[in-house]
Design a protein around this motif. Sequence first.
Motif, short mmCIF file in Angstrom:
data_model
loop_
_atom_site.label_atom_id
_atom_site.label_comp_id
_atom_site.label_asym_id
_atom_site.label_seq_id
_atom_site.Cartn_x
_atom_site.Cartn_y
_atom_site.Cartn_z
N GLU A 28 -7.04 -5.71 11.02
CA GLU A 28 -6.48 -5.43 9.70
C GLU A 28 -5.01 -5.14 9.94
O GLU A 28 -4.67 -4.18 10.63
CB GLU A 28 -7.18 -4.23 9.07
CG GLU A 28 -6.67 -3.86 7.70
CD GLU A 28 -7.39 -2.66 7.12
OE1 GLU A 28 -6.78 -1.91 6.35
OE2 GLU A 28 -8.58 -2.45 7.47
N VAL A 29 -4.13 -5.98 9.41
CA VAL A 29 -2.72 -5.94 9.79
C VAL A 29 -1.87 -5.30 8.70
O VAL A 29 -1.97 -5.65 7.52
CB VAL A 29 -2.18 -7.35 10.11
CG1 VAL A 29 -0.71 -7.29 10.50
CG2 VAL A 29 -2.99 -7.99 11.24
N ARG A 88 -0.17 -4.61 3.59
CA ARG A 88 -1.44 -4.74 4.29
C ARG A 88 -1.99 -6.14 4.07
O ARG A 88 -1.97 -6.66 2.96
CB ARG A 88 -2.45 -3.71 3.81
CG ARG A 88 -3.81 -3.82 4.53
CD ARG A 88 -4.77 -2.74 4.07
NE ARG A 88 -5.10 -2.90 2.66
CZ ARG A 88 -5.57 -1.91 1.90
NH1 ARG A 88 -5.73 -0.71 2.40
NH2 ARG A 88 -5.85 -2.14 0.62
N PHE A 89 -2.51 -6.73 5.15
CA PHE A 89 -3.18 -8.03 5.10
C PHE A 89 -4.59 -7.85 5.63
O PHE A 89 -4.77 -7.30 6.72
CB PHE A 89 -2.45 -9.06 5.96
CG PHE A 89 -1.06 -9.40 5.48
CD1 PHE A 89 -0.84 -10.52 4.69
CD2 PHE A 89 0.03 -8.61 5.82
CE1 PHE A 89 0.43 -10.84 4.25
CE2 PHE A 89 1.30 -8.91 5.38
CZ PHE A 89 1.51 -10.04 4.60
N VAL A 148 0.81 -1.21 0.00
CA VAL A 148 0.00 0.00 0.00
C VAL A 148 0.85 1.27 0.00
O VAL A 148 0.33 2.36 -0.25
CB VAL A 148 -0.97 0.02 1.20
CG1 VAL A 148 -1.99 -1.11 1.07
CG2 VAL A 148 -0.23 -0.09 2.53
N LEU A 149 2.13 1.12 0.28
CA LEU A 149 3.03 2.27 0.26
C LEU A 149 4.43 1.78 -0.05
O LEU A 149 4.92 0.85 0.60
CB LEU A 149 3.01 3.00 1.59
CG LEU A 149 3.59 4.42 1.64
CD1 LEU A 149 2.82 5.36 0.70
CD2 LEU A 149 3.58 4.98 3.05
N HIS A 150 5.06 2.39 -1.03
CA HIS A 150 6.41 1.96 -1.42
C HIS A 150 7.43 3.03 -1.04
O HIS A 150 7.24 4.21 -1.30
CB HIS A 150 6.47 1.71 -2.93
CG HIS A 150 7.86 1.39 -3.42
ND1 HIS A 150 8.46 0.18 -3.19
CD2 HIS A 150 8.76 2.15 -4.10
CE1 HIS A 150 9.68 0.19 -3.70
NE2 HIS A 150 9.87 1.36 -4.27
N HIS A 175 -0.27 7.19 6.69
CA HIS A 175 -0.98 6.49 5.60
C HIS A 175 -2.14 5.66 6.15
O HIS A 175 -3.22 5.64 5.56
CB HIS A 175 -0.01 5.60 4.83
CG HIS A 175 -0.66 4.86 3.70
ND1 HIS A 175 -0.82 5.40 2.45
CD2 HIS A 175 -1.22 3.62 3.65
CE1 HIS A 175 -1.44 4.55 1.68
NE2 HIS A 175 -1.70 3.45 2.37
N ILE A 176 -1.91 4.97 7.27
CA ILE A 176 -2.96 4.13 7.86
C ILE A 176 -4.10 4.98 8.40
O ILE A 176 -5.27 4.63 8.29
CB ILE A 176 -2.36 3.24 8.96
CG1 ILE A 176 -1.32 2.29 8.36
CG2 ILE A 176 -3.45 2.44 9.68
CD1 ILE A 176 -0.50 1.54 9.40
N GLY A 177 -3.75 6.13 8.99
CA GLY A 177 -4.76 7.04 9.51
C GLY A 177 -4.92 6.99 11.01
O GLY A 177 -4.32 6.15 11.70
#
Length: 414
Positions: A130-131, A91-92, A81-83, A164-166
């Motif tokens: 959510e990992v 994200r899993f 989800v982020l590079h 990014h996750i929030g």
Amino acid sequence: MLYNAYELQRTMLSGAAAWASVGAEILTNPKLPMGYFGFGPIMASALDVFAHATMSRGKPEFDIEEVNVGGKVHGVTESIVLHRPFGNLLRFDHAGLPADAPKLLVVAPMSGHYATLLRGTVARMLQTCEVYITDWADAKMVPADAGHFDLDDYIDYLIDFLHHIGPGAHVLAVCQPSVPAFAAAAVMGKHEDPCRPATLTMMGGPIDTREAPTSVNDVAMNQPLSWFENNVVATVPLTYPGAGRKVYPGFLQLAGFMAMNLGSHMMSHYGMFMHLVEGADENAAATKAFYDEYRSVCDMTADFYLQTVEHVFQRHSLPKGEFVHRGEVIDLAGIHDTALLAVEGEKDDISGLGQTKAALHLAHNLPDERKKYYMAEGAGHYGIFNGSKWRNRIAPVLEDWIRQHQRKPLKIVA
């Protein structure tokens, strides 16, 4: 010369491993009688163990395809989800998670192994969360023009990942990253960052290595920083994208860990040999699976490695209030509402008892009801994040802590 010598040895052993593997397959071929009589099974088993111990390994895959929640099996989705040059954010998730499931950032160690070492950690927490996980790059595979990576950058990466996750995310730092994760929480708390973690769980982390020092701490303390720079830092060979970069090679870290418990590792391989001779393939496969992961190593940048030795193990900068991030001294009083959980293993021979617990005392501006300590009886260092003790005893404590301190997600207004 150190890295080039290792590459030469690795190339030679890879050829020997390939021949040993071929020999083992011939001796175990059911169409050939030699595998059933005399020394055939013993020779085949010995060749198999040798091939497995000397074969080259790359980066493993997580391979978490499904999760069982309440007796129902759900397919797991893995995505980047982020590079970032020195590490991606993975994200899993799965369809069985409720819409308000907690978001958990697992911070993997940058200490010579890949993030897949925490495969069991991710798989267990996927049952309720959510990992996300930090998938750190192998430094020899990062081109030199990508720049450097040090402790400041590590903290910046964690803060960016949380952005990014929030808001409302939770953080689980395993071993070495407990220090930069603790620092990041303090920086974000001081600035009232809306994305500061709701909880921070540190497991087997060297927050204050003056508490119950182990042999790992002794090695770091018994030599000046210049010794590490001159003896264990190497230059990446021309055969890799990161050619010319100064690194602490993963093969040196692995050699150190193997040497700490050499007798145990030798007995494990002898046990694997006996299982193969006896035809107990499942038992042998379990040992092989562990060492496939354990021997898959990667390099870390010299800047990050040397700063970690200096500030975490030699100067104890964070507990002394002298740790600096981007020119600003980190004030642990900034942690005022991020609930802290410190987890230690009773038999941890890498991070001694009390080293992680020290974080609870250092966060002096945090109310006691937002602090918790858990000591896992009978657990060693790896047992606190993998295996049955982790799954059945430690993970439920973490899940309960997350549940108690879950925040309602807030929208960030641009």
